[in-house]
Write a protein that holds these residues in place. Structure first.
Motif, short mmCIF file in Angstrom:
data_model
loop_
_atom_site.label_atom_id
_atom_site.label_comp_id
_atom_site.label_asym_id
_atom_site.label_seq_id
_atom_site.Cartn_x
_atom_site.Cartn_y
_atom_site.Cartn_z
N UNK A 181 -0.80 -6.67 14.70
CA UNK A 181 -0.15 -5.62 15.50
C UNK A 181 -0.87 -4.29 15.28
N UNK A 182 -0.75 -3.37 16.26
CA UNK A 182 -1.33 -2.05 16.08
C UNK A 182 -0.56 -1.22 15.05
N UNK A 183 -1.28 -0.41 14.31
CA UNK A 183 -0.68 0.49 13.31
C UNK A 183 -1.37 1.84 13.39
N UNK A 201 14.44 13.57 13.74
CA UNK A 201 13.40 14.38 13.12
C UNK A 201 12.73 15.30 14.14
N UNK A 212 7.32 4.36 9.93
CA UNK A 212 7.23 4.18 11.38
C UNK A 212 6.88 5.52 12.00
N UNK A 213 5.90 5.51 12.88
CA UNK A 213 5.37 6.75 13.46
C UNK A 213 5.45 6.69 14.99
N UNK A 214 5.85 7.81 15.59
CA UNK A 214 5.71 7.98 17.04
C UNK A 214 4.51 8.90 17.25
N UNK A 240 7.30 -4.86 13.63
CA UNK A 240 7.37 -3.90 12.54
C UNK A 240 8.75 -3.99 11.92
N UNK A 242 9.36 7.03 25.38
CA UNK A 242 10.08 6.07 24.53
C UNK A 242 11.02 6.70 23.51
N UNK A 286 6.66 12.27 15.56
CA UNK A 286 7.77 12.11 14.62
C UNK A 286 7.48 10.88 13.77
N UNK A 287 8.24 10.77 12.70
CA UNK A 287 8.05 9.61 11.82
C UNK A 287 9.32 9.39 11.03
N UNK A 288 9.45 8.21 10.46
CA UNK A 288 10.60 7.90 9.59
C UNK A 288 10.17 6.87 8.56
N UNK A 328 12.08 -0.26 25.03
CA UNK A 328 10.95 0.13 24.18
C UNK A 328 11.17 1.57 23.70
N UNK A 385 3.35 8.19 24.51
CA UNK A 385 3.84 8.02 23.14
C UNK A 385 3.93 6.53 22.81
N UNK A 386 3.38 6.19 21.66
CA UNK A 386 3.44 4.82 21.15
C UNK A 386 4.15 4.85 19.80
N UNK A 387 5.00 3.87 19.57
CA UNK A 387 5.71 3.77 18.29
C UNK A 387 5.11 2.59 17.53
N UNK A 388 4.67 2.85 16.31
CA UNK A 388 4.04 1.79 15.51
C UNK A 388 4.20 2.10 14.03
N UNK A 389 3.98 1.08 13.25
CA UNK A 389 4.02 1.25 11.80
C UNK A 389 2.86 2.13 11.36
N UNK A 404 14.88 7.81 6.98
CA UNK A 404 15.00 9.27 6.88
C UNK A 404 14.62 9.97 8.20
N UNK A 451 13.59 8.82 14.39
CA UNK A 451 12.46 9.52 15.03
C UNK A 451 12.97 10.66 15.91
N UNK A 508 9.38 1.21 5.02
CA UNK A 508 8.34 1.04 6.04
C UNK A 508 8.18 2.36 6.79
#
Lengths: 389, 133
Positions: B120-122, A152, B81-83, A138, A250, B62-64, A373, B90-94, A201, A149, B79
């Protein structure tokens, strides 16, 4: 009584190479400069150096032993850190243990890298397998995205304010203006901080450290040797570390400091109010707030309010990052994990120049890093005391 | 005679992505999930770990929006990005396909897989309603 593991060691000096925004030499030679600079400052003969601790992200294919070769040193004890921004503190603690164990008498702990922004981003893309395989595909933005993250969620859960983060950044900038080796020394207002360009952000430009080139070194020796040389020393009252705290989490909302803080203060037999300063690992202001919580200065979620209510300036009740920290000096890769230690040493020895506090006696230094990770895996902290003279 | 080597969890994970499914690991002994897939269950150290398709609905923790990716990206900036969290994992992915919908903390999301070469996972919105502010 202080932790006996560190009993027979003292910290006697700190040294920094010039910091620069762009690589000036190969990282191995940069570390050599820091070690040799440290030895020369205290007129230590190379033959007396029998311990070396080193941390650098870029050191491969070299290592602490080939660093010794490059210097021409012959250390009985050599240690290499793998703990990112926690390695600086850990290296000093390990060196003090080695001295107390009789495995070394004179040790230099060094950390640094030859970074700039693009080299840092390249590192983030292939930092370790967890990050490489599960985040790098990503455009996650490296640590900027990951700590965005965290910021926020911290704001959402606890109401932490951007103005509280601004206080850390602007106070440190004021300190950096007195530090000739800081790369960012122009005045910064709260407005400058709050309106800087967005990176990820809510993280904006002045939340992010400037990846740079430089190396930091700290000199330790046995108490006996320091006395013989007439060098004033600093005692390590306590020191703790933790790796991969909360194994499957994570996000860096809680760091390993949460686990060891009570022991850290109990072993040092000091309270938070006794401290004359804190050098906090400041890759992002939000991580300073989280460390203040985890180290017990404030309850979880109240770190922002603590910063707002506390005078953290050099004239205040808890001066924070008195040399400007990484946020204003720049982050020399792994050197960012030792810059706080170096700053603490200079303060306690009365060698901090224009930014010298009024005779500080007790200080705390924290380290944090090795993002895998998602979260920073390693935490370390120590409480230092200036010896009576 | 040796038994054929079992595909490693990392290989199982990649195989599943190749088939269009995001996976996470689950332990047959303790029943618990984890991510990213490890060879031994990080809850109970069992080696009875296999990768299964993720069907859970996640909650946006959360997200950014990343304006400065660490490598060049094909799509538009920033882009997302979300947790996301489900079953305590918790998984972090686009984020993908959020279109005009606002990503917000607490929104429901599910894992899909990109059909580009990244494979990839999103995180996509779980349904129209849940992702609205």
């Amino acid at each position: 009584m202080a932790d006996p593991a560190f009993r027979d060691a003292v910290v006697v000096g700190a040294f920094q190479t010039p910091y620069s925004k762009h690589p000036v030499k190969e990282v191995l030679d940069l570390l050599v400069d820091a070690v040799v600079g440290m030895l020369r400052r205290h007129e230590i003969r190379l033959g007396d150096l029998d311990g070396l601790a080193a941390t650098s992200f870029q050191l491969a294919p070299d290592n602490v032993v080939t660093l010794a070769e490059r210097i021409g040193a012959s250390p009985a004890w050599a240690w290499q850190g793998a703990h990112g921004g926690a390695s600086g503190v850990m290296g000093v603690l390990e060196a003090a243990r080695a001295i107390t164990d009789g495995r070394a008498t004179v040790v230099v702990a060094v950390a640094g890298d030859s970074f700039d922004v693009s080299r840092h981003m390249q590192l983030m893309d292939e930092f370790n397998t967890g990050m490489r395989d599960y985040l790098a595909p990503y455009g996650f933005g490296g640590t900027n995205g990951l700590f965005a993250l965290v910021e926020r969620e911290h704001r959402e859960l606890y109401g932490t304010k951007r103005t509280q983060l601004a206080k850390l950044a602007t106070t440190q900038r004021a300190n950096a203006r007195l530090n000739p080796n800081a790369l960012l020394r122009s005045p910064m207002s709260e407005e400058d901080y709050l309106t800087a360009r967005l990176i990820a952000d809510p993280v904006r430009l002045y939340d992010c450290v400037l990846p740079c080139t430089g190396a930091d070194a700290v000199l330790l020796m046995s108490r006996e040797r320091a006395d013989a040389l007439g060098l004033p020393g600093i005692t390590i009252l306590s020191g703790r570390s933790q790796n991969n705290y909360l194994p499957l989490e994570p996000m860096s909302m809680r760091t390993g400091a949460e686990k060891f803080a009570a022991d850290l203060f109990a072993e040092a037999q000091v309270t938070h109010a006794d401290l004359d300063f804190a050098q906090l690992y400041d890759d992002y202001p939000i991580m300073e707030i989280i460390q203040l919580e985890d180290l017990g200065f404030a309850k979880k979620g109240e770190g922002g309010a603590f910063v707002e209510a506390t005078d953290i300036s050099r004239a205040g009740t808890l001066p924070v990052n008195t040399g400007g920290g990484q946020l204003s000096c720049g982050q020399s890769g792994a050197g960012g994990g030792l810059i706080g230690m170096g700053g603490a040493v200079l303060q306690l020895l009365g060698q901090a120049g224009d930014r010298q506090l009024d005779a500080p006696r007790l200080g705390l230094v924290s380290g944090f890093g090795m993002v895998g990770y998602g979260k920073g895996l390693s935490s370390a902290a120590t409480i230092l005391r200036r010896d009576a003279r | 005679m040796t038994a054929p080597a079992r595909r490693s969890v990392t290989e199982q994970y990649r195989d599943m992505l190749g088939q269009g499914h995001a996976g996470w690991a689950r332990c047959a002994d303790c029943g618990r999930a984890h991510f990213y897939p490890r060879p031994y269950c990080p809850h109970c150290l069992s080696d009875a770990v296999t990768v299964e398709p993720v069907t859970a609905t996640f909650r946006v923790r959360s997200f950014t929006h990343v304006y400065r990716p660490q490598r060049p990206v094909d799509g538009p900036l920033p882009v997302l990005i979300i947790a996301g969290e489900a079953e305590g994992i918790t998984i972090i992915a686009e984020g993908s396909d959020w279109g005009g919908r606002e990503c917000r903390i607490g929104a429901s999301t599910r894992l899909a897989v990109t059909d580009d070469e990244r494979n990839v996972p999103v995180f996509a919105p779980a349904d129209e309603g849940s992702a609205r502010p």
